[in-house]
Design an enzyme around this catalytic site. Structure first.
Site, PDB file in Angstrom:
ATOM      1  N   GLY A  11      58.746  33.851  69.563  1.00 12.62           N
ATOM      2  CA  GLY A  11      57.695  34.686  70.125  1.00 12.62           C
ATOM      3  C   GLY A  11      57.899  34.817  71.621  1.00 12.62           C
ATOM      4  O   GLY A  11      58.332  33.867  72.276  1.00 12.62           O
ATOM      5  N   GLY A  13      55.686  36.387  74.810  1.00 16.94           N
ATOM      6  CA  GLY A  13      54.533  37.100  75.348  1.00 16.94           C
ATOM      7  C   GLY A  13      54.662  37.209  76.852  1.00 16.94           C
ATOM      8  O   GLY A  13      55.686  36.847  77.433  1.00 16.94           O
ATOM      9  N   THR A  14      53.622  37.709  77.464  1.00 13.09           N
ATOM     10  CA  THR A  14      53.644  37.872  78.915  1.00 13.09           C
ATOM     11  C   THR A  14      53.607  36.523  79.605  1.00 13.09           C
ATOM     12  O   THR A  14      54.155  36.346  80.681  1.00 13.09           O
ATOM     13  CB  THR A  14      52.395  38.652  79.353  1.00 13.09           C
ATOM     14  OG1 THR A  14      52.237  39.731  78.469  1.00 13.09           O
ATOM     15  CG2 THR A  14      52.546  39.187  80.758  1.00 13.09           C
ATOM     16  N   PHE A  15      52.952  35.569  78.957  1.00 16.17           N
ATOM     17  CA  PHE A  15      52.693  34.317  79.663  1.00 16.17           C
ATOM     18  C   PHE A  15      53.609  33.190  79.252  1.00 16.17           C
ATOM     19  O   PHE A  15      53.638  32.153  79.878  1.00 16.17           O
ATOM     20  CB  PHE A  15      51.221  33.924  79.460  1.00 16.17           C
ATOM     21  CG  PHE A  15      50.340  35.046  79.890  1.00 16.17           C
ATOM     22  CD1 PHE A  15      50.109  35.262  81.237  1.00 16.17           C
ATOM     23  CD2 PHE A  15      49.817  35.929  78.975  1.00 16.17           C
ATOM     24  CE1 PHE A  15      49.353  36.334  81.659  1.00 16.17           C
ATOM     25  CE2 PHE A  15      49.050  37.006  79.391  1.00 16.17           C
ATOM     26  CZ  PHE A  15      48.819  37.212  80.737  1.00 16.17           C
ATOM     27  N   GLY A  16      54.342  33.397  78.189  1.00 14.13           N
ATOM     28  CA  GLY A  16      55.246  32.346  77.776  1.00 14.13           C
ATOM     29  C   GLY A  16      56.107  32.807  76.621  1.00 14.13           C
ATOM     30  O   GLY A  16      55.834  33.821  75.976  1.00 14.13           O
ATOM     31  N   SER A  17      57.174  32.040  76.389  1.00 13.89           N
ATOM     32  CA  SER A  17      57.985  32.312  75.205  1.00 13.89           C
ATOM     33  C   SER A  17      57.873  31.099  74.293  1.00 13.89           C
ATOM     34  O   SER A  17      57.715  29.971  74.759  1.00 13.89           O
ATOM     35  CB  SER A  17      59.440  32.570  75.590  1.00 13.89           C
ATOM     36  OG  SER A  17      59.934  31.489  76.344  1.00 13.89           O
ATOM     37  N   VAL A  18      57.915  31.350  72.984  1.00  5.83           N
ATOM     38  CA  VAL A  18      57.735  30.266  72.020  1.00  5.83           C
ATOM     39  C   VAL A  18      59.036  30.068  71.252  1.00  5.83           C
ATOM     40  O   VAL A  18      59.659  31.033  70.808  1.00  5.83           O
ATOM     41  CB  VAL A  18      56.579  30.587  71.038  1.00  5.83           C
ATOM     42  CG1 VAL A  18      56.398  29.463  70.028  1.00  5.83           C
ATOM     43  CG2 VAL A  18      55.281  30.812  71.811  1.00  5.83           C
ATOM     44  N   LYS A  33      56.093  26.119  73.483  1.00  2.72           N
ATOM     45  CA  LYS A  33      55.720  27.294  74.276  1.00  2.72           C
ATOM     46  C   LYS A  33      56.027  26.984  75.735  1.00  2.72           C
ATOM     47  O   LYS A  33      55.492  26.033  76.300  1.00  2.72           O
ATOM     48  CB  LYS A  33      54.236  27.582  74.084  1.00  2.72           C
ATOM     49  CG  LYS A  33      53.738  28.817  74.769  1.00  2.72           C
ATOM     50  CD  LYS A  33      52.327  29.125  74.268  1.00  2.72           C
ATOM     51  CE  LYS A  33      51.722  30.322  74.940  1.00  2.72           C
ATOM     52  NZ  LYS A  33      50.406  30.632  74.386  1.00  2.72           N
ATOM     53  N   ASP A 125      40.358  35.643  71.833  1.00  8.89           N
ATOM     54  CA  ASP A 125      41.536  36.488  71.626  1.00  8.89           C
ATOM     55  C   ASP A 125      42.039  36.364  70.184  1.00  8.89           C
ATOM     56  O   ASP A 125      43.240  36.304  69.942  1.00  8.89           O
ATOM     57  CB  ASP A 125      42.629  36.092  72.624  1.00  8.89           C
ATOM     58  CG  ASP A 125      43.730  37.146  72.722  1.00  8.89           C
ATOM     59  OD1 ASP A 125      43.465  38.322  72.401  1.00  8.89           O
ATOM     60  OD2 ASP A 125      44.863  36.786  73.103  1.00  8.89           O
TER      61      ASP A 125
HETATM   62  P1  ADP Z   1      51.124  34.395  73.689  1.00  8.64           P
HETATM   63  O1  ADP Z   1      50.233  33.940  74.779  1.00  8.64           O
HETATM   64  O2  ADP Z   1      52.433  34.886  74.176  1.00  8.64           O
HETATM   65  O3  ADP Z   1      50.450  35.338  72.738  1.00  8.64           O
HETATM   66  P2  ADP Z   1      51.144  32.536  71.448  1.00  8.64           P
HETATM   67  O4  ADP Z   1      50.771  31.098  71.550  1.00  8.64           O
HETATM   68  O5  ADP Z   1      50.195  33.418  70.702  1.00  8.64           O
HETATM   69  O6  ADP Z   1      51.465  33.053  72.891  1.00  8.64           O
HETATM   70  O7  ADP Z   1      52.561  32.639  70.757  1.00  8.64           O
HETATM   71  C1  ADP Z   1      53.226  33.883  70.592  1.00  8.64           C
HETATM   72  C2  ADP Z   1      53.812  33.932  69.192  1.00  8.64           C
HETATM   73  O8  ADP Z   1      54.699  32.813  69.024  1.00  8.64           O
HETATM   74  C3  ADP Z   1      52.787  33.820  68.069  1.00  8.64           C
HETATM   75  O9  ADP Z   1      52.230  35.076  67.752  1.00  8.64           O
HETATM   76  C4  ADP Z   1      53.628  33.248  66.963  1.00  8.64           C
HETATM   77  O10 ADP Z   1      54.366  34.266  66.307  1.00  8.64           O
HETATM   78  C5  ADP Z   1      54.593  32.328  67.691  1.00  8.64           C
HETATM   79  N1  ADP Z   1      54.026  30.960  67.698  1.00  8.64           N
HETATM   80  C6  ADP Z   1      53.087  30.461  68.523  1.00  8.64           C
HETATM   81  N2  ADP Z   1      52.771  29.190  68.222  1.00  8.64           N
HETATM   82  C7  ADP Z   1      53.520  28.879  67.161  1.00  8.64           C
HETATM   83  C8  ADP Z   1      53.648  27.712  66.328  1.00  8.64           C
HETATM   84  N3  ADP Z   1      52.925  26.612  66.568  1.00  8.64           N
HETATM   85  N4  ADP Z   1      54.525  27.750  65.306  1.00  8.64           N
HETATM   86  C9  ADP Z   1      55.259  28.851  65.077  1.00  8.64           C
HETATM   87  N5  ADP Z   1      55.192  29.979  65.785  1.00  8.64           N
HETATM   88  C10 ADP Z   1      54.335  30.001  66.813  1.00  8.64           C
END
Ligand code: ADP
Ligand code: MG
Length: 367
Positions: A11, A13-18, A33, A125
């Site tokens: 994943g 996003g603007t604030f982090g990569s997962v 993250k 959110d």
């Molecule tokens: P953002 O602030 O960028 O939206 P998120 O915490 O929602 O950050 O994470 C972005 C994406 O990363 C999620 O929509 C999901 O697809 C993936 N992700 C986040 N947390 C997890 C997790 N614990 N396990 C697997 N995938 C995750």
């Protein structure tokens, strides 16, 4: 961070990569993250409201934050790993989800929300991307970060998605509450039925327009406060009579329609609380035991699950036992403390509160 091996980005996003990652010592798969914003002091990290609130959340339907690590001014959140987000499941789906699946998911999310709201936190959110699924279990993710996100522009289309935003937030109320999450759940539940967003506004004004066209414009009777909010910002609602949700969501049962209709009420006070939603007839086949009636030993052994009655019951129960034997509900972290490495200024780590407590788990049985 050398304890983890990053495998694949899942994943961005603007604030982090997962990232999907592996704990090299234990072999455990986790999600890490990595925040884009730099954090120059450990105090800055631990005093984040979000870190504080996430550390206190210990519920099977809230994604578990295992550790917070700051290394070279970069902040990492280590979470339990989940296979999918709900958006991915919706996007790839050609056939509609069975109502029993939707019931299961919603029942679990409402349990997570009831727990969170009871503790004075709300998500703000909720959207399919922030609901994570592994097998039959769904968990709320990315919560509590919304506040931080609000204060850290720039915004992107992805982050600022407005399709699940409650009308009081759209109308710039300063006094919104946990009911914003209940609105979002109404929209998400409808999307689970149709695989299409219920209110896909292309701008904030269009969002309100879409809401009016579906649920009808607000009136003095349905939402007097909303008319005041609109007047304060010089906004005039477009005039629509609205439609019955069953015409837009023909596959949903009467009780599902009734729940979605009450969740998507203009007036936040007319939306059910998460605890009330759990009592709705839509969840009649699900059994919720309030925390006050749970015994510690029963809770620790009882899985969270909701299922339909009848033939699918057994099927669900079988699937469930497989899920549970594979899933680690909680590992035994010590009480929150700063690690010895804290003094080095290079790497600092914060373990999470992770004790099993009686009210940490809510669960569902078949009746
Ligand atoms: P953002 O602030 O960028 O939206 P998120 O915490 O929602 O950050 O994470 C972005 C994406 O990363 C999620 O929509 C999901 O697809 C993936 N992700 C986040 N947390 C997890 C997790 N614990 N396990 C697997 N995938 C995750
Ligand atoms: Mg997110």
């Amino acid at each position: 961070m050398e304890r983890y091996k990053l495998i694949k980005e899942v994943g961005d996003g603007t604030f982090g990569s997962v990232w999907r990652a592996i704990n090299k010592q234990t072999g455990e798969v986790v999600a890490i993250k990595k925040m884009k914003k730099r954090y120059y002091s450990w105090e800055e990290c631990v005093s984040l409201r979000e870190v504080k609130s996430l550390r206190r959340m210990n519920h099977l339907n809230i994604v578990k934050l295992k550790e917070v690590i700051r290394e070279s001014d970069i902040l990492y959140f280590v979470f339990e790993y989940m296979e999918y987000n709900l958006y991915q499941l919706i996007k790839d789906k050609e056939k509609l989800f069975p109502e029993a699946d939707i019931r299961n998911w919603c029942f679990q999310v409402f349990q997570g929300l009831a727990y969170m709201h009871q503790r004075g936190y709300f998500h703000r959110d909720l959207k399919p991307e922030n609901l994570l699924v592994t097998k039959d279990v769904i968990k709320i993710a990315d919560f509590g970060l919304a506040r931080e996100i609000d204060s850290q522009p720039p915004y992107t289309e992805y982050v600022s998605t407005r399709w699940y935003r409650a009308p009081e937030v759209l109308l710039q109320s300063y006094l919104y509450s946990s009911k914003v999450d209940m609105w979002a759940m109404g929209a998400i539940m409808a999307e689970l039925f149709t695989l299409r967003p219920l209110f896909p506004g292309v701008s904030e004004a269009d969002e309100i327009y879409k809401i009016c066209s579906v649920i009808g414009s607000p009136t003095k009777d349905s939402w007097a406060d909303g008319l005041h909010l609109a007047r304060d910002i010089n906004y005039q609602f477009p005039q629509f009579a609205g439609v019955h949700l069953s015409t837009l969501i023909p596959s949903a049962s009467e009780s599902a329609i009734s729940l979605m209709t009450s969740l998507c009420s203009w007036d936040p006070s007319k939306r059910p609380t998460a605890a009330e939603a759990l009592q709705h007839p839509f969840f009649q086949s699900c059994y919720y035991v309030p925390p006050s009636l749970r015994s510690r030993s029963t809770v620790a052994r009882t899985p969270p699950f909701a299922g339909a009655r009848g033939a699918s019951e057994q099927q669900c129960a079988r699937k469930l036992s497989g899920t549970l034997s594979n899933s680690k509900i909680s590992s035994n972290f010590p009480s929150p403390k700063l690690h010895a490495s804290m003094g080095t200024g290079v790497q600092r780590k914060l373990d999470m509160v992770n004790q099993v407590s009686a009210d940490a788990y809510s669960f569902i049985c078949f009746i």
